[in-house]
Design an enzyme around this catalytic site. Structure first.
Site, PDB file in Angstrom:
ATOM      1  N   LEU A  37     -34.431  -0.663 -79.542  1.00 40.44           N
ATOM      2  CA  LEU A  37     -34.521   0.189 -78.555  1.00 40.44           C
ATOM      3  C   LEU A  37     -33.337   0.757 -77.977  1.00 40.44           C
ATOM      4  CD1 LEU A  37     -37.576  -1.371 -76.599  1.00 40.44           C
ATOM      5  CD2 LEU A  37     -37.629   0.273 -78.438  1.00 40.44           C
ATOM      6  N   THR A 132     -31.505   8.653 -97.217  1.00 37.76           N
ATOM      7  CA  THR A 132     -31.225  10.160 -96.871  1.00 37.76           C
ATOM      8  C   THR A 132     -30.780  11.093 -98.132  1.00 37.76           C
ATOM      9  OG1 THR A 132     -30.229  11.815 -95.770  1.00 37.76           O
ATOM     10  CG2 THR A 132     -29.036   9.772 -95.809  1.00 37.76           C
ATOM     11  N   ASP A 133     -31.118  12.223 -98.292  1.00 34.91           N
ATOM     12  CA  ASP A 133     -30.395  13.043 -99.076  1.00 34.91           C
ATOM     13  C   ASP A 133     -29.106  13.462 -98.920  1.00 34.91           C
ATOM     14  OD1 ASP A 133     -30.655  14.641 -97.004  1.00 34.91           O
ATOM     15  OD2 ASP A 133     -31.902  16.394 -98.122  1.00 34.91           O
ATOM     16  N   GLU A 134     -28.501  13.134 -97.797  1.00 34.09           N
ATOM     17  CA  GLU A 134     -27.176  13.398 -97.334  1.00 34.09           C
ATOM     18  C   GLU A 134     -26.057  12.514 -98.119  1.00 34.09           C
ATOM     19  OE1 GLU A 134     -26.082  14.006 -93.335  1.00 34.09           O
ATOM     20  OE2 GLU A 134     -28.100  14.745 -92.648  1.00 34.09           O
ATOM     21  N   TYR A 157     -21.880   9.334 -91.076  1.00 34.57           N
ATOM     22  CA  TYR A 157     -23.409   8.862 -91.142  1.00 34.57           C
ATOM     23  C   TYR A 157     -23.655   8.740 -92.658  1.00 34.57           C
ATOM     24  CZ  TYR A 157     -28.517   9.523 -91.795  1.00 34.57           C
ATOM     25  OH  TYR A 157     -29.820   9.513 -92.247  1.00 34.57           O
ATOM     26  N   LYS A 161     -24.898   5.574 -94.874  1.00 27.96           N
ATOM     27  CA  LYS A 161     -26.060   5.202 -95.526  1.00 27.96           C
ATOM     28  C   LYS A 161     -25.818   5.349 -97.153  1.00 27.96           C
ATOM     29  CE  LYS A 161     -29.932   5.767 -94.168  1.00 27.96           C
ATOM     30  NZ  LYS A 161     -30.996   4.834 -93.480  1.00 27.96           N
ATOM     31  N   LYS A 196     -31.698  16.610 -82.265  1.00 27.85           N
ATOM     32  CA  LYS A 196     -31.927  17.273 -83.605  1.00 27.85           C
ATOM     33  C   LYS A 196     -32.507  18.574 -83.459  1.00 27.85           C
ATOM     34  CE  LYS A 196     -31.052  12.959 -85.460  1.00 27.85           C
ATOM     35  NZ  LYS A 196     -32.010  12.206 -86.028  1.00 27.85           N
ATOM     36  N   ARG A 288     -20.145  22.140 -86.473  1.00 24.58           N
ATOM     37  CA  ARG A 288     -20.003  20.849 -86.890  1.00 24.58           C
ATOM     38  C   ARG A 288     -18.552  20.599 -87.891  1.00 24.58           C
ATOM     39  NH1 ARG A 288     -25.123  18.067 -89.112  1.00 24.58           N
ATOM     40  NH2 ARG A 288     -25.819  17.933 -86.951  1.00 24.58           N
TER      41      ARG A 288
HETATM   42  P1  NAD Z   1     -34.194   7.645 -85.228  1.00 20.11           P
HETATM   43  O1  NAD Z   1     -32.781   7.758 -84.823  1.00 20.11           O
HETATM   44  O2  NAD Z   1     -35.263   8.388 -84.606  1.00 20.11           O
HETATM   45  O3  NAD Z   1     -34.700   5.836 -85.022  1.00 20.11           O
HETATM   46  C1  NAD Z   1     -33.873   4.894 -85.514  1.00 20.11           C
HETATM   47  C2  NAD Z   1     -34.554   3.684 -84.843  1.00 20.11           C
HETATM   48  O4  NAD Z   1     -33.815   2.537 -85.349  1.00 20.11           O
HETATM   49  C3  NAD Z   1     -34.739   3.628 -83.270  1.00 20.11           C
HETATM   50  O5  NAD Z   1     -35.871   3.369 -82.891  1.00 20.11           O
HETATM   51  C4  NAD Z   1     -33.807   2.738 -82.790  1.00 20.11           C
HETATM   52  O6  NAD Z   1     -33.992   2.078 -81.630  1.00 20.11           O
HETATM   53  C5  NAD Z   1     -33.825   1.703 -84.162  1.00 20.11           C
HETATM   54  N1  NAD Z   1     -32.472   1.033 -84.187  1.00 20.11           N
HETATM   55  C6  NAD Z   1     -31.131   1.371 -84.138  1.00 20.11           C
HETATM   56  N2  NAD Z   1     -30.225   0.728 -84.352  1.00 20.11           N
HETATM   57  C7  NAD Z   1     -30.509  -0.654 -84.591  1.00 20.11           C
HETATM   58  C8  NAD Z   1     -30.522  -1.891 -84.634  1.00 20.11           C
HETATM   59  N3  NAD Z   1     -29.073  -2.230 -84.813  1.00 20.11           N
HETATM   60  N4  NAD Z   1     -31.360  -2.797 -84.790  1.00 20.11           N
HETATM   61  C9  NAD Z   1     -32.761  -2.650 -84.704  1.00 20.11           C
HETATM   62  N5  NAD Z   1     -33.205  -1.199 -84.581  1.00 20.11           N
HETATM   63  C10 NAD Z   1     -32.265  -0.175 -84.440  1.00 20.11           C
HETATM   64  O7  NAD Z   1     -34.152   7.772 -86.928  1.00 20.11           O
HETATM   65  P2  NAD Z   1     -35.076   8.527 -87.747  1.00 20.11           P
HETATM   66  O8  NAD Z   1     -34.807   9.912 -87.708  1.00 20.11           O
HETATM   67  O9  NAD Z   1     -36.509   8.153 -87.441  1.00 20.11           O
HETATM   68  O10 NAD Z   1     -34.480   8.151 -89.297  1.00 20.11           O
HETATM   69  C11 NAD Z   1     -35.191   6.830 -89.616  1.00 20.11           C
HETATM   70  C12 NAD Z   1     -34.625   6.442 -90.960  1.00 20.11           C
HETATM   71  O11 NAD Z   1     -34.952   7.494 -91.835  1.00 20.11           O
HETATM   72  C13 NAD Z   1     -33.073   6.284 -90.873  1.00 20.11           C
HETATM   73  O12 NAD Z   1     -32.743   5.183 -91.655  1.00 20.11           O
HETATM   74  C14 NAD Z   1     -32.672   7.498 -91.475  1.00 20.11           C
HETATM   75  O13 NAD Z   1     -31.387   7.671 -92.115  1.00 20.11           O
HETATM   76  C15 NAD Z   1     -33.674   7.930 -92.303  1.00 20.11           C
HETATM   77  N6  NAD Z   1     -33.987   9.576 -92.768  1.00 20.11           N
HETATM   78  C16 NAD Z   1     -34.120  10.267 -91.686  1.00 20.11           C
HETATM   79  C17 NAD Z   1     -34.088  11.637 -91.702  1.00 20.11           C
HETATM   80  C18 NAD Z   1     -34.593  12.567 -90.787  1.00 20.11           C
HETATM   81  O14 NAD Z   1     -34.889  13.729 -91.011  1.00 20.11           O
HETATM   82  N7  NAD Z   1     -34.674  12.143 -89.489  1.00 20.11           N
HETATM   83  C19 NAD Z   1     -34.532  12.194 -93.146  1.00 20.11           C
HETATM   84  C20 NAD Z   1     -34.040  11.235 -94.164  1.00 20.11           C
HETATM   85  C21 NAD Z   1     -33.820   9.810 -94.002  1.00 20.11           C
HETATM   86  O1  DAU Z   2     -31.068  15.468 -94.549  1.00 20.58           O
HETATM   87  C1  DAU Z   2     -31.692  14.303 -93.813  1.00 20.58           C
HETATM   88  C2  DAU Z   2     -31.037  14.160 -92.595  1.00 20.58           C
HETATM   89  O2  DAU Z   2     -31.346  15.306 -91.803  1.00 20.58           O
HETATM   90  C3  DAU Z   2     -31.127  12.757 -92.097  1.00 20.58           C
HETATM   91  O3  DAU Z   2     -30.637  11.772 -92.805  1.00 20.58           O
HETATM   92  C4  DAU Z   2     -30.479  12.649 -90.385  1.00 20.58           C
HETATM   93  O4  DAU Z   2     -30.814  11.466 -89.896  1.00 20.58           O
HETATM   94  C5  DAU Z   2     -31.181  13.878 -89.872  1.00 20.58           C
HETATM   95  O5  DAU Z   2     -30.698  13.709 -88.480  1.00 20.58           O
HETATM   96  C6  DAU Z   2     -30.795  15.326 -90.738  1.00 20.58           C
HETATM   97  O6  DAU Z   2     -29.676  15.646 -90.544  1.00 20.58           O
HETATM   98  P1  DAU Z   2     -28.881  16.957 -90.166  1.00 20.58           P
HETATM   99  O7  DAU Z   2     -27.512  16.942 -89.698  1.00 20.58           O
HETATM  100  O8  DAU Z   2     -29.502  17.929 -91.332  1.00 20.58           O
HETATM  101  O9  DAU Z   2     -29.809  17.129 -89.008  1.00 20.58           O
HETATM  102  P2  DAU Z   2     -29.619  18.075 -87.470  1.00 20.58           P
HETATM  103  O10 DAU Z   2     -31.132  18.435 -87.005  1.00 20.58           O
HETATM  104  O11 DAU Z   2     -28.662  17.290 -86.726  1.00 20.58           O
HETATM  105  O12 DAU Z   2     -29.328  19.463 -87.800  1.00 20.58           O
HETATM  106  C7  DAU Z   2     -29.828  20.386 -88.751  1.00 20.58           C
HETATM  107  C8  DAU Z   2     -28.907  21.615 -89.038  1.00 20.58           C
HETATM  108  O13 DAU Z   2     -28.790  22.355 -87.783  1.00 20.58           O
HETATM  109  C9  DAU Z   2     -27.395  21.235 -89.267  1.00 20.58           C
HETATM  110  O14 DAU Z   2     -27.082  22.250 -90.558  1.00 20.58           O
HETATM  111  C10 DAU Z   2     -26.669  21.369 -88.219  1.00 20.58           C
HETATM  112  C11 DAU Z   2     -27.496  22.429 -87.270  1.00 20.58           C
HETATM  113  N1  DAU Z   2     -27.646  22.343 -85.915  1.00 20.58           N
HETATM  114  C12 DAU Z   2     -27.861  21.229 -85.501  1.00 20.58           C
HETATM  115  C13 DAU Z   2     -28.020  21.113 -83.911  1.00 20.58           C
HETATM  116  C14 DAU Z   2     -28.402  19.646 -83.235  1.00 20.58           C
HETATM  117  C15 DAU Z   2     -27.380  23.352 -85.091  1.00 20.58           C
HETATM  118  O15 DAU Z   2     -26.826  24.383 -85.735  1.00 20.58           O
HETATM  119  N2  DAU Z   2     -27.194  23.094 -83.591  1.00 20.58           N
HETATM  120  C16 DAU Z   2     -27.680  22.038 -83.143  1.00 20.58           C
HETATM  121  O16 DAU Z   2     -27.688  22.089 -81.872  1.00 20.58           O
END
Ligand code: NAD
Ligand code: DAU
Length: 349
Positions: A37, A132-134, A157, A161, A196, A288
């Site tokens: 949390l 992640t694809d990153e 980040y 990963k 995000k 960024r």
């Molecule tokens: P999020 O930030 O919404 O959630 C992360 C969760 O992990 C939170 O509930 C947080 O409390 C918990 N957490 C963080 N540190 C912790 C710790 N030390 N111990 C226990 N719990 C902990 O993340 P998300 O966007 O749901 O992403 C989940 C997973 O999917 C991540 O591994 C991320 O790299 C991967 N991922 C995310 C995306 C995306 O678009 N959001 C895409 C591809 C992969």
């Molecule tokens: O590709 C998968 C990844 O996607 C995950 O692994 C990450 O956990 C997830 O956060 C996401 O990463 P991004 O950096 O792509 O997501 P974000 O929503 O932060 O940004 C999406 C795009 O929008 C990126 O090009 C940055 C831009 N952006 C983001 C924010 C927050 C803006 O232009 N303005 C903003 O305020």
């Protein structure tokens, strides 16, 4: 069929959809949600299922080896779905060490615990690492990431990963820990924390606040409906080949500026505002650092081996997402005010 499944990070955005899916699809299995949390963990994401008889919540940190060992002993997990992570690129730029701690050290601590708990019987066990694809770096205008694309992480980040992915594969090759991995593109949908891009824009449009677009807005992402990701994870958990990696993507590329404009138009319509009202809020801001130009996924391995495909396209998913935020303003207000952080004590203390 796994009997006892540990989901780490289940109070986060994607994790909550994974927990909901596993709890409802597998009523005969125990689903344990382990989450520290952090600011990103929100138990209000799971309100609809948190009274289910096969669901348990355990507050704890994946860096805490003794706690993890006790949890494995108590629940006798046969599967782990590891999502807990620091996930926001911008935060990784200001505080890289937090990402090393959770994403690298936390993952290795969890791998060690699973290895110790399962060392006498690896049969029927599975450690699923969600990535992640990153990790593949940045594409130019053309091309797609495949599972064979060399790693080239470029933000703290993605470097953390990538490192965790390497450790997971090392535990397969060195100790035969039965792992499977997936690398997914950008998710969107309900319960997305408004730091995000998409939920931030929806939240700001609603409040008539500026919409900060980084740089020239020409950066491109491949967007996937979050429930499709949860379904892919379920599919790979059960059908994926041990030691393998699967790319997951939406086949749905958008330049940020096009996406934000589309979102503005949908929100104007839903909020019955004059066309163009929300577009006028768009503000180009400082870029960024090290911003990756483009991500795009080739998910044909997953489609060919397991028949998985995205179920909805962006226009439909986008409208559903916008509607969800407008119908769940209490959730959004709790997140933006910080009130969601008191839910744990109200619910569990
Ligand atoms: P999020 O930030 O919404 O959630 C992360 C969760 O992990 C939170 O509930 C947080 O409390 C918990 N957490 C963080 N540190 C912790 C710790 N030390 N111990 C226990 N719990 C902990 O993340 P998300 O966007 O749901 O992403 C989940 C997973 O999917 C991540 O591994 C991320 O790299 C991967 N991922 C995310 C995306 C995306 O678009 N959001 C895409 C591809 C992969
Ligand atoms: O590709 C998968 C990844 O996607 C995950 O692994 C990450 O956990 C997830 O956060 C996401 O990463 P991004 O950096 O792509 O997501 P974000 O929503 O932060 O940004 C999406 C795009 O929008 C990126 O090009 C940055 C831009 N952006 C983001 C924010 C927050 C803006 O232009 N303005 C903003 O305020």
């Amino acid at each position: 069929m796994f009997k006892s499944i540990l989901v780490t990070g289940g109070a986060g955005f994607i994790g909550s959809h994974v927990v909901r899916r596993m709890v409802t699809q597998y009523p005969g299995s125990t689903i344990v949600n382990l989450d520290a949390l952090t600011y990103a963990g929100n138990l209000e994401n799971l309100r609809d299922i948190d009274q289910s008889p096969n669901y348990r919540f355990e507050k704890g940190n994946i860096l805490d080896a003794a706690f993890l060992a006790q949890l494995f002993d108590q629940y006798q997990f046969d599967a782990v779905i590891h999502l807990a992570a620091e996930s926001h690129v911008d935060r990784s730029i200001s505080d890289p060490l937090a990402f090393v701690q959770t994403n690298v050290l936390g993952t290795v601590t969890l791998l060690n615990t699973a290895r110790n708990a399962w060392q006498n019987d690896l049969d029927g066990k599975r450690f699923y690492h969600v990535s992640t694809d990153e990790v593949y770096g940045s594409l130019g205008e053309e091309g797609l990431f495949t599972e064979n694309t060399p790693y080239d992480p470029r933000s703290p980040y993605s470097a953390s990963k990538a490192s965790s992915d390497h450790f997971v594969r090392a535990y397969w090759h060195t100790y035969h820990l039965p792992v499977v991995l997936s690398n997914c593109s950008n998710n969107y949908g309900p319960y997305h924390f408004p730091e995000k891009l998409i939920p931030l824009m929806i939240s700001n449009i609603r409040q008539m606040k500026p919409l900060p677009v980084y740089g020239d807005g020409k950066y491109t992402r491949d967007w996937l409906w979050v429930e499709d990701h949860a379904r892919a994870i379920d599919t790979i958990l059960h059908q994926g080949r041990t030691g393998e990696t699967y790319n997951i993507g939406g086949n749905n590329e958008w330049k940020n500026i096009d996406l934000v404009e589309k979102l503005c138009d949908i929100m104007d319509e839903l909020l019955e505002r004059a066309p163009g009202t929300s577009r006028s809020l768009i503000t180009f801001v400082k870029d960024r650092p090290g911003h990756d130009l483009r991500y795009a996924i080739d998910a044909s391995k997953l489609r060919d081996e397991m028949g998985w495909e995205p179920s909805i396209q962006f226009e439909e998913g986008f409208r559903k997402t916008a509607l969800w935020y407008l119908e769940n303003t209490e959730w959004l207000d709790h997140v933006t005010s910080g009130a969601y952080q008191t839910y744990y004590s109200k619910q569990y203390d």
